[in-house]
Design a protein around this motif. Structure first.
Motif, PDB file in Angstrom:
ATOM      1  N   ILE A  71     -38.292 -19.521  15.729  1.00 53.00           N
ATOM      2  CA  ILE A  71     -39.685 -19.214  15.402  1.00 53.00           C
ATOM      3  C   ILE A  71     -39.856 -19.099  13.896  1.00 53.00           C
ATOM      4  N   TRP A  72     -38.892 -18.438  13.260  1.00 53.30           N
ATOM      5  CA  TRP A  72     -39.006 -18.218  11.815  1.00 53.30           C
ATOM      6  C   TRP A  72     -38.834 -19.510  11.044  1.00 53.30           C
ATOM      7  N   MET A  73     -37.993 -20.404  11.583  1.00 51.13           N
ATOM      8  CA  MET A  73     -37.827 -21.693  10.905  1.00 51.13           C
ATOM      9  C   MET A  73     -39.124 -22.507  10.984  1.00 51.13           C
ATOM     10  N   LEU A  74     -39.786 -22.433  12.149  1.00 51.37           N
ATOM     11  CA  LEU A  74     -41.057 -23.149  12.269  1.00 51.37           C
ATOM     12  C   LEU A  74     -42.084 -22.565  11.301  1.00 51.37           C
ATOM     13  N   ALA A  75     -42.098 -21.224  11.198  1.00 53.09           N
ATOM     14  CA  ALA A  75     -43.030 -20.598  10.256  1.00 53.09           C
ATOM     15  C   ALA A  75     -42.727 -21.047   8.835  1.00 53.09           C
ATOM     16  N   ALA A  93     -41.335 -23.785   7.902  1.00 53.64           N
ATOM     17  CA  ALA A  93     -41.772 -25.174   7.736  1.00 53.64           C
ATOM     18  C   ALA A  93     -43.273 -25.234   7.473  1.00 53.64           C
TER      19      ALA A  93
END
Lengths: 106, 308, 482, 103
Positions: free
Chosen positions: D6-10, D12
């Motif tokens: 989730i944090w990686m998507l955020a 990005a």
């Protein structure tokens, strides 16, 4: 006993959350700066007090309770002064522009 | 899971609000709120040190600096730039989507390959007890990788000198908002000033064992300084007296001298001889960084007792 | 002793910068001298040591990688540290005439100058990817601060653009570093080299870091910020920007591709980087040909000459490495000389518009001579450092049958001849049109002599290349020519 | 840290938004905010991809980000001084690509 305390603490937290919600709704729904301030400062200070009290009960330590009290007092103080400043500013702006007193400056 | 999604989504939405469309003033406010939510995110991820630094420096001081710059630009009455042409934004959109995809893809790939076996951090956790410090972050910053920190304090110093060079003239005529004349401010400042100093010193001392340390403490001092400048308690001065200049460099200087001093007595360069040296260096850094940030906010070479 | 000498290279200028900020009036000269003069002594001693040891490493703070930061001095970094010291001292001597340390503008100038040279040494010594990020930021902030020290509007506009792009470049670089750390658990470049896999993530990390550095190095097509910044900076600052600040970014790209990713064998990437270099050479030279201001011509010449440094990637081999490193050294000296001579023309004649400078050789013979002399090295005419470098590059390209690269090197030389002769033809034209000179003082003579000294150094590099080439050979990581 | 994805998507999203705004925005303050937000995205990647060691976040990655935050505020402070100074001398608060080489 501890169950009763926990329930009471939870109740306080819920009350706090409710006041925050009320304050936020007021912030969004009220028409002008002064009434928004009214909603925000009053409701949020009660909300914070209630949440601090609930947390103090849960912690069950006098030291923590005193710290939380200090936090609430500081927040109260800061909210008072900043609300005062914002209110003054919005009144001044309204006078300068000759519009209705209390209209939001933005 | 719910809180993760809530915070992550909140960050993206706030960044959107801060960056795209709307008035610039609104954008700056949204940026400050973004910093607050990022603070929560760091805390939720398990890093109280970063949460504190983000709240104090990332959102607080940076927000104050951007706000005052915005206010000054309005006073200067510079030409507001026009909106970009659609062709340019289409190209930008393509680039941005590609960048998002790239960072997302590598981010996901990187976390799926996580082994939980970061060599450096493992060695650090084993070595930390030897230093007498309880907070690994302070350990890395002041003991293990202190060359980074030394050069970072030098970066802050360079930013001050470079900003002075950019602003030119040795005078204090960069405008500041007028101090509000209300009876409530005095009790606020009188209460907050000593309290902030106590908290800053506590943070500095606690930083050796618990979350906290010189950077967070310096940001608190900077916040206090900004408050004093805004309320007219402290004013910009046309020149930096020797005390101010000494305060600016003391962080870099003490760090270098401790490091070189160790070399003289035969220890490795920048080796930290004991916990007292950690406190000494951190206190010096706190003064330097805090003072530099206040001066950068005031836009002046020095500070004087009272705003004229 | 080794640790002491290395510490001297980095910490002495930083301490001196602090003192220059605190001390009053004339005492600041003392701080400046104390910050710069010990550097050649320390480096001379280190070079002797390096000749015996072949490689010097010191764990800063006593913690070895992966926990701590390691300083690592090899032949390549030694050559660059020498260049940095020579530039800091000689160009500093030129700057001393315009920025007296006891005056206000010198008060701003010297701390930044000292921080810049200390940061550059720290960058050249560091073997730690994150520490390199910190040093890069320090180099950028100090360099841009120097760029606006005169507060010229064009310089400020150029500075804002430079700063935005440099910050963006840093972000890309840091993103790559984050990936490397996540994959390998270490930030030490040489440790990571053994662990980082040539898979998708490894390649992406390499590309991200490279893109970030290419922005800072102003390699075509990311060169947009360079001419305005280098062309509008104060003279000594232009010299150090062109001679060192962009070079250290290229140096890091070399480190990443040849040391970190040394064994991966990525021919497509290497050719790509070489092509960027080739385009930079042609484009920069053509732009230099149409500029109207001497400093802008010299600035576009930097865009072109940076391209040669990228030819190391397709030519890849010991001799190509020696050649490009030697080019870096001799171009640094020659370009610093050119910028200083051009700055002298600008300050004393009040203009550097080519049209107003007809017959400038009558008024300022020494500086025009310096321009011509430095031009010899930029062109690669014998005997000069530039000749040695380009001759070796040509040899390698011919031996590999890389006709594209041969063509680019030759075309670049011809175009360089064209833009330099264009300048010299105007400067030496009759009748004289450039303004009368005011009476020259000692400071003016000093500034001219410093520029001449740098040009002579670039020339002298053509006579005694052997020791430097030998030193460079000890640093080559990939074995003999492929 | 249970859901790093989730944090990686955020991160990005933040990186892409920042880059988009950096390219299209003309006001320099907006561009600086964009860079600051991109920086936060990079810091998230740095901490999250470093992962957990012995059940807590990688201390070295946290320290690097702390260093990065302080460097970022220094760089932004200098950039703001530069922008104010540019506005004072030229009356402009954006980079017009046409008029900055030559004189």
């Amino acid at each position: 006993m501890s169950l009763l305390l926990d329930a009471f603490a939870a109740l306080l937290l819920l009350i706090g959350a409710f006041f925050y919600l009320a304050g936020t709704v007021g912030l969004i729904r009220f028409p002008d700066a002064l009434s928004r301030l009214h909603a925000l400062t009053k409701a949020d200070n009660i909300g914070l007090l209630s949440i601090c009290a609930g947390s103090a009960l849960m912690a069950g330590e006098l030291r923590v309770a005193l710290l939380l009290l200090l936090i609430w007092l500081m927040a109260l103080f800061a909210a008072t002064v900043s609300a005062h400043l914002i209110a003054r500013r919005s009144l001044r702006d309204a006078e300068d522009s000759g519009a209705d007193a209390g209209k939001s400056p933005s | 899971m719910v809180i993760d999604v809530f915070l992550a989504l909140g960050l993206v939405v706030l960044a959107w609000q801060a960056l795209i469309g709307g008035s610039l003033f609104r954008g700056i406010v949204m940026f400050i709120v973004f910093g607050m939510v990022l603070t929560l995110a760091w805390a939720w991820l398990g890093s109280p040190d970063l949460a504190m630094a983000e709240a104090a420096i990332g959102a607080g001081v940076t927000g104050a600096l951007i706000m005052i710059a915005y206010w000054r630009l309005r006073r200067i009455n510079a030409v507001e730039p026009r909106d970009p042409s659609p062709a340019r934004s289409r190209l930008a959109l393509v680039i941005a989507v590609l960048a998002t995809g790239l960072v997302g893809a590598i981010g996901l790939a990187a976390v799926s390959a996580l082994t939980g076996d970061a060599t450096a951090a493992r060695v650090m956790n084993e070595t930390l007890p030897d230093t007498g410090l309880g907070n690994p972050i302070t350990g890395v910053l002041i003991v293990f990788r202190n060359l980074d920190t030394l050069l970072e304090v030098a970066v802050v110093l360079a930013a001050y000198i470079a900003a002075r060079a950019a602003l030119g003239r040795e005078s204090a005529d960069l405008p500041l908002p007028p101090a509000p004349d209300t009876p409530l401010l005095t009790p606020l400042v009188v209460t907050l000033a000593p309290l902030t100093m106590v908290v800053a010193i506590y943070l500095l001392k606690a930083g050796s064992q618990y979350p906290g340390g010189a950077f967070q403490a310096s940001a608190l001092l900077a916040a206090l300084g900004v408050l004093l400048v805004l309320t007219g308690r402290v004013g910009p001065a046309a020149a930096a007296n020797w005390l101010t200049r000494a305060g600016l460099v003391i962080g870099t200087l003490v760090f270098c001298l401790v490091g070189l001093g160790m070399l003289v007595i035969g220890a490795p360069l920048l080796a930290i001889p004991g916990i007292w040296a950690v406190y000494l260096i951190e206190a010096a850094m706190m003064i330097s960084i805090g003072l530099t940030l206040v001066l950068l906010f005031a836009g002046a070479p020095g500070l004087s007792g009272k705003r004229s | 002793m080794v640790a002491e000498a290395l510490a001297c290279l980095v910490l002495v200028p930083v301490v001196a910068a602090c003192l220059a900020l605190v001390l009053p009036g004339r005492w600041r000269w003392l701080a400046v001298a104390a910050g710069l003069l010990p550097l050649p002594l320390a480096m001379a001693w280190l070079t002797g040591e390096l000749g015996r040891e072949g490689l010097i490493t010191v764990a800063v703070a006593g913690f070895e990688a992966p926990l701590g930061i390691v300083w690592r001095l090899d032949g390549l970094s030694a050559v660059l540290v020498w260049l940095n010291i020579i530039i800091a001292l000689l160009v500093g001597l030129h700057a001393a005439a315009h920025y007296p340390a006891d005056k206000l503008n010198g008060f701003r100038f010297w701390p930044l100058w000292l921080l810049l040279s200390g940061a550059m040494n720290a960058l050249l010594l560091s073997a730690d990817l994150f520490n390199l990020f910190v040093t890069l930021e320090l180099v950028t902030l100090a360099a841009i601060g120097l760029l606006v020290v005169d507060r010229k509007p064009q310089a400020m506009r150029a500075a804002v653009r430079y700063l935005l792009l440099a910050l963006l470049g840093s972000l890309f670089y840091l993103l790559g570093v984050a990936l490397v750390y996540g994959q390998t658990g270490t930030l030490d470049l040489y440790q990571a080299a053994g662990v980082l896999q040539p898979d998708l993530l490894g390649h992406t990390a390499l590309v991200l870091m490279t893109v970030g550095l290419l922005v800072k190095a102003a390699i075509f097509p990311l060169h947009g910020w360079l001419p305005a910044a280098h062309g509008n900076a104060p003279g000594p600052v232009s010299a150090v920007l062109s001679a060192m600040v962009v070079k250290v970014a290229v140096y890091l790209v070399w480190r990443l591709w040849l040391w970190l990713a040394g064994d991966w064998a990525i021919p497509a990437g290497l050719t790509m980087l070489g092509l960027l270099g080739a385009l930079a050479i042609v484009y920069g030279s053509l732009q230099a040909l149409v500029q109207q201001r001497v400093k802008m011509i010299v600035a576009y010449s930097t865009v072109a000459q940076l391209g040669y440094l990228m030819l190391l990637f397709p030519l890849l081999g010991l001799v190509a490495f020696q050649a490009t490193s030697y080019h870096l050294l001799s171009h640094g000296l020659a370009k610093a000389a050119m910028f200083l001579a051009a700055a002298n023309l600008l300050t004393r004649l009040g203009t550097d518009q080519l049209g107003d400078l007809r017959g400038a050789d009558r008024r300022m013979p020494l500086d025009v001579f310096t321009l011509a002399l430095a031009g010899v090295s930029i062109l690669g005419l014998p005997p000069s450092g530039g000749f040695i470098a380009k001759w070796l590059m040509l040899q390698t390209a011919l031996a590999q049958g890389g006709w594209l690269w041969v063509g680019v090197i030759l075309v670049g030389g011809l175009l360089a001849a064209a833009y330099l002769f264009r300048v010299l033809a105007v400067l030496c034209a009759r009748p004289v049109a450039c303004p009368e000179l005011p009476v020259s003082g000692k400071a003016d003579q000093l500034t001219s002599l410093v520029a001449l000294g740098l040009a002579l150094a670039a020339l002298a590099a053509g006579f005694v290349p052997a020791p430097v080439l030998k030193l460079l050979a000890t640093a080559w990581p990939l074995g003999g020519a492929p | 840290m249970n859901h790093p994805e989730i944090w990686m998507l955020a991160a990005a999203g933040l990186f892409g938004l920042g880059l988009y705004s950096l390219i299209i925005a003309r006001h320099l303050l907006r561009q600086l905010i964009a860079i600051k937000i991109m920086g936060s995205a990079v810091f998230l990647v740095l901490v999250v991809t470093a992962g957990l060691v012995d059940g807590s976040l990688d201390g070295i990655a946290q320290a690097l980000v702390l260093t990065g935050i302080v460097i970022a505020v220094a760089a932004i402070a200098f950039a703001l001084a530069l922008v104010v100074s540019l506005a004072e001398t030229t009356g402009s608060i954006s980079l017009n690509p046409d008029d900055d080489d030559g004189r």
